[in-house]
Design a protein around this motif. Structure first.
Motif, PDB file in Angstrom:
ATOM      1  N   TYR A 110       0.857  -1.184   0.000  1.00 43.81           N
ATOM      2  CA  TYR A 110       0.000   0.000   0.000  1.00 43.81           C
ATOM      3  C   TYR A 110       0.894   1.235   0.000  1.00 43.81           C
ATOM      4  CZ  TYR A 110      -3.348  -3.442   1.776  1.00 43.81           C
ATOM      5  OH  TYR A 110      -4.137  -4.555   1.943  1.00 43.81           O
ATOM      6  N   ASP A 111       0.535   2.230  -0.818  1.00 44.06           N
ATOM      7  CA  ASP A 111       1.345   3.448  -0.834  1.00 44.06           C
ATOM      8  C   ASP A 111       0.813   4.509   0.123  1.00 44.06           C
ATOM      9  OD1 ASP A 111      -0.872   4.434  -2.159  1.00 44.06           O
ATOM     10  OD2 ASP A 111       0.135   4.666  -4.094  1.00 44.06           O
ATOM     11  N   ASN A 112      -0.231   4.157   0.894  1.00 45.77           N
ATOM     12  CA  ASN A 112      -0.711   5.054   1.946  1.00 45.77           C
ATOM     13  C   ASN A 112      -1.492   4.241   2.974  1.00 45.77           C
ATOM     14  OD1 ASN A 112      -3.836   5.441   1.427  1.00 45.77           O
ATOM     15  ND2 ASN A 112      -2.827   5.470  -0.587  1.00 45.77           N
ATOM     16  N   ALA A 113      -1.550   4.767   4.192  1.00 47.71           N
ATOM     17  CA  ALA A 113      -2.174   4.037   5.297  1.00 47.71           C
ATOM     18  C   ALA A 113      -3.694   3.994   5.181  1.00 47.71           C
ATOM     19  CB  ALA A 113      -1.767   4.674   6.623  1.00 47.71           C
ATOM     20  N   GLU A 114      -4.290   5.010   4.554  1.00 46.71           N
ATOM     21  CA  GLU A 114      -5.749   5.034   4.422  1.00 46.71           C
ATOM     22  C   GLU A 114      -6.252   3.840   3.630  1.00 46.71           C
ATOM     23  OE1 GLU A 114      -3.740   7.597   3.844  1.00 46.71           O
ATOM     24  OE2 GLU A 114      -4.686   9.529   4.317  1.00 46.71           O
ATOM     25  N   ASP A 115      -5.596   3.545   2.508  1.00 45.93           N
ATOM     26  CA  ASP A 115      -6.010   2.404   1.686  1.00 45.93           C
ATOM     27  C   ASP A 115      -5.866   1.093   2.457  1.00 45.93           C
ATOM     28  OD1 ASP A 115      -6.623   4.077  -0.378  1.00 45.93           O
ATOM     29  OD2 ASP A 115      -4.862   3.595  -1.598  1.00 45.93           O
ATOM     30  N   PHE A 116      -4.813   1.010   3.256  1.00 46.74           N
ATOM     31  CA  PHE A 116      -4.629  -0.183   4.083  1.00 46.74           C
ATOM     32  C   PHE A 116      -5.812  -0.362   5.033  1.00 46.74           C
ATOM     33  CE2 PHE A 116      -3.464  -1.497   8.399  1.00 46.74           C
ATOM     34  CZ  PHE A 116      -3.187  -2.836   8.171  1.00 46.74           C
ATOM     35  N   LEU A 117      -6.213   0.709   5.711  1.00 49.68           N
ATOM     36  CA  LEU A 117      -7.305   0.625   6.686  1.00 49.68           C
ATOM     37  C   LEU A 117      -8.630   0.244   6.026  1.00 49.68           C
ATOM     38  CD1 LEU A 117      -6.497   3.695   8.960  1.00 49.68           C
ATOM     39  CD2 LEU A 117      -6.385   1.279   9.607  1.00 49.68           C
ATOM     40  N   GLU A 124      -0.149   7.835  13.440  1.00 50.84           N
ATOM     41  CA  GLU A 124      -1.598   7.986  13.276  1.00 50.84           C
ATOM     42  C   GLU A 124      -2.239   6.646  12.925  1.00 50.84           C
ATOM     43  OE1 GLU A 124      -2.295  12.478  11.624  1.00 50.84           O
ATOM     44  OE2 GLU A 124      -1.202  11.099  10.320  1.00 50.84           O
ATOM     45  N   LEU A 125      -1.562   5.876  12.089  1.00 52.07           N
ATOM     46  CA  LEU A 125      -2.051   4.546  11.736  1.00 52.07           C
ATOM     47  C   LEU A 125      -2.165   3.671  12.980  1.00 52.07           C
ATOM     48  CD1 LEU A 125      -2.732   2.184   9.832  1.00 52.07           C
ATOM     49  CD2 LEU A 125      -0.258   1.861   9.517  1.00 52.07           C
ATOM     50  N   LEU A 126      -1.145   3.711  13.825  1.00 49.83           N
ATOM     51  CA  LEU A 126      -1.148   2.912  15.047  1.00 49.83           C
ATOM     52  C   LEU A 126      -2.348   3.268  15.925  1.00 49.83           C
ATOM     53  CD1 LEU A 126       0.396   0.817  16.752  1.00 49.83           C
ATOM     54  CD2 LEU A 126       1.717   2.709  17.728  1.00 49.83           C
ATOM     55  N   PHE A 127      -2.627   4.560  16.074  1.00 49.48           N
ATOM     56  CA  PHE A 127      -3.767   4.999  16.886  1.00 49.48           C
ATOM     57  C   PHE A 127      -5.095   4.556  16.259  1.00 49.48           C
ATOM     58  CE2 PHE A 127      -0.814   8.577  18.312  1.00 49.48           C
ATOM     59  CZ  PHE A 127      -0.474   7.913  19.481  1.00 49.48           C
ATOM     60  N   LYS A 128      -5.190   4.665  14.923  1.00 49.08           N
ATOM     61  CA  LYS A 128      -6.412   4.239  14.232  1.00 49.08           C
ATOM     62  C   LYS A 128      -6.644   2.739  14.423  1.00 49.08           C
ATOM     63  CE  LYS A 128      -7.840   8.031  12.065  1.00 49.08           C
ATOM     64  NZ  LYS A 128      -9.199   8.616  12.287  1.00 49.08           N
ATOM     65  N   MET A 129      -5.572   1.968  14.357  1.00 48.84           N
ATOM     66  CA  MET A 129      -5.693   0.525  14.552  1.00 48.84           C
ATOM     67  C   MET A 129      -6.197   0.204  15.952  1.00 48.84           C
ATOM     68  SD  MET A 129      -2.257  -0.809  12.582  1.00 48.84           S
ATOM     69  CE  MET A 129      -2.369  -2.446  13.319  1.00 48.84           C
ATOM     70  N   LYS A 130      -5.696   0.934  16.938  1.00 47.62           N
ATOM     71  CA  LYS A 130      -6.153   0.706  18.311  1.00 47.62           C
ATOM     72  C   LYS A 130      -7.628   1.062  18.453  1.00 47.62           C
ATOM     73  CE  LYS A 130      -1.741   1.225  20.689  1.00 47.62           C
ATOM     74  NZ  LYS A 130      -1.771  -0.153  21.227  1.00 47.62           N
ATOM     75  N   ALA A 168       6.739   5.026  19.435  1.00 48.90           N
ATOM     76  CA  ALA A 168       5.775   4.092  18.847  1.00 48.90           C
ATOM     77  C   ALA A 168       5.855   2.730  19.524  1.00 48.90           C
ATOM     78  CB  ALA A 168       6.026   3.951  17.348  1.00 48.90           C
ATOM     79  N   MET A 169       7.056   2.290  19.868  1.00 51.61           N
ATOM     80  CA  MET A 169       7.207   1.006  20.557  1.00 51.61           C
ATOM     81  C   MET A 169       6.554   1.056  21.932  1.00 51.61           C
ATOM     82  SD  MET A 169      10.952  -0.485  19.527  1.00 51.61           S
ATOM     83  CE  MET A 169      10.630  -1.988  20.447  1.00 51.61           C
ATOM     84  N   LYS A 170       6.644   2.198  22.585  1.00 52.35           N
ATOM     85  CA  LYS A 170       5.984   2.345  23.884  1.00 52.35           C
ATOM     86  C   LYS A 170       4.468   2.245  23.731  1.00 52.35           C
ATOM     87  CE  LYS A 170       9.571   5.323  25.901  1.00 52.35           C
ATOM     88  NZ  LYS A 170       9.872   6.686  26.420  1.00 52.35           N
ATOM     89  N   LYS A 171       3.974   2.629  22.543  1.00 49.53           N
ATOM     90  CA  LYS A 171       2.534   2.595  22.287  1.00 49.53           C
ATOM     91  C   LYS A 171       2.066   1.244  21.746  1.00 49.53           C
ATOM     92  CE  LYS A 171       1.948   6.973  23.330  1.00 49.53           C
ATOM     93  NZ  LYS A 171       1.239   7.365  24.569  1.00 49.53           N
ATOM     94  N   GLY A 172       3.005   0.308  21.539  1.00 50.22           N
ATOM     95  CA  GLY A 172       2.582  -1.025  21.130  1.00 50.22           C
ATOM     96  C   GLY A 172       3.236  -1.599  19.892  1.00 50.22           C
ATOM     97  N   ALA A 173       4.073  -0.818  19.174  1.00 54.94           N
ATOM     98  CA  ALA A 173       4.765  -1.372  18.008  1.00 54.94           C
ATOM     99  C   ALA A 173       5.735  -2.465  18.456  1.00 54.94           C
ATOM    100  CB  ALA A 173       5.514  -0.270  17.264  1.00 54.94           C
ATOM    101  N   VAL A 174       5.933  -3.457  17.612  1.00 57.38           N
ATOM    102  CA  VAL A 174       6.808  -4.579  17.956  1.00 57.38           C
ATOM    103  C   VAL A 174       8.276  -4.191  17.869  1.00 57.38           C
ATOM    104  CG1 VAL A 174       7.531  -6.899  17.241  1.00 57.38           C
ATOM    105  CG2 VAL A 174       5.116  -6.286  17.228  1.00 57.38           C
ATOM    106  N   ASP A 175       8.632  -3.418  16.842  1.00 55.83           N
ATOM    107  CA  ASP A 175      10.041  -3.078  16.626  1.00 55.83           C
ATOM    108  C   ASP A 175      10.113  -1.924  15.640  1.00 55.83           C
ATOM    109  OD1 ASP A 175      12.796  -3.205  16.790  1.00 55.83           O
ATOM    110  OD2 ASP A 175      12.920  -5.340  16.299  1.00 55.83           O
TER     111      ASP A 175
END
Length: 200
Positions: free
Chosen positions: A36-43, A67-73, A96-103
């Motif tokens: 995906y070339d943008n996060a909106e299309d992914f969502l 922003e993607l991470l927050f939208k996913m949550k 971002a890792m503190k907010k839940g990203a793996v790495d």
């Protein structure tokens, strides 16, 4: 046990050459991928039930990785996410890792580091269980077991916990064994992975 072909790696980046190179690398190593070339299309198109992980640039023009991470949550999309970042964005990636990203991986991404991070993310499925299931299992812990669990996850070893709670090593080890049994886990490493995915 899952095979590589069972997993779908979603790649999100606004630069086409990055998408192409990562897709090729994943394909050569036996993984399926979607780009995906943008996060909106992914969502819009994401199917959370399909196991895998996300490789996402953290700085993109329309919707950033954060922003993607927050939208996913918000939408309860529980797919492990790995961020790809430039040197100037490392502080953001750590947050971002503190907010839940793996790495997070620094560009240019080294192949060994990439697959190490992917394997870490896919442990989400190897451990097994959903957020709801783990919350239900955690609810079966006694108050003392929850205390031992919390202290363990804060980095205290058995000796430190015995001193803090005034209990013997054998008693603390017994509590840990019951915690692992109730949660269906085998080690402290698996507990830490669950916390990183914010299941507690």
């Amino acid at each position: 046990m899952h095979k590589k072909q069972d997993f779908l790696i979603r790649v999100i980046d606004d630069e086409q050459y990055v998408l192409d190179s990562l897709a090729l690398l994943l394909d050569v190593n036996g993984y399926q991928s979607e780009c995906y070339d943008n996060a909106e299309d992914f969502l819009i198109s994401v199917a959370p039930s399909v196991p895998g992980c996300i490789l996402s640039d953290i700085r993109m023009p329309r919707m950033s990785g954060m922003e993607l991470l927050f939208k996913m949550k918000e939408r309860q999309i529980n797919i492990p996410i790995i961020f790809i970042t430039g040197h100037g964005d490392i502080e953001m990636a750590v947050e971002a890792m503190k907010k839940g990203a793996v790495d997070f991986l620094v560009k240019p991404v080294k192949e060994a580091k990439l697959f190490e991070a992917i394997n870490k993310a896919l442990d989400f499925y190897i451990i097994g269980g959903s957020e709801k299931e783990y919350r239900e299992r955690i609810s079966t812990l006694s108050n003392r077991e929850r205390t031992v669990l919390e202290l363990t996850l804060h980095g205290l070893d058995t000796q430190a916990i015995t001193e803090k709670l005034g209990l013997s090593d054998r008693t603390i080890q017994g509590y840990r064994w019951r915690i692992y049994q109730k949660l269906g886990l085998n080690s402290i490493d698996q507990l830490i992975k669950i916390i990183r995915l914010e299941w507690l």
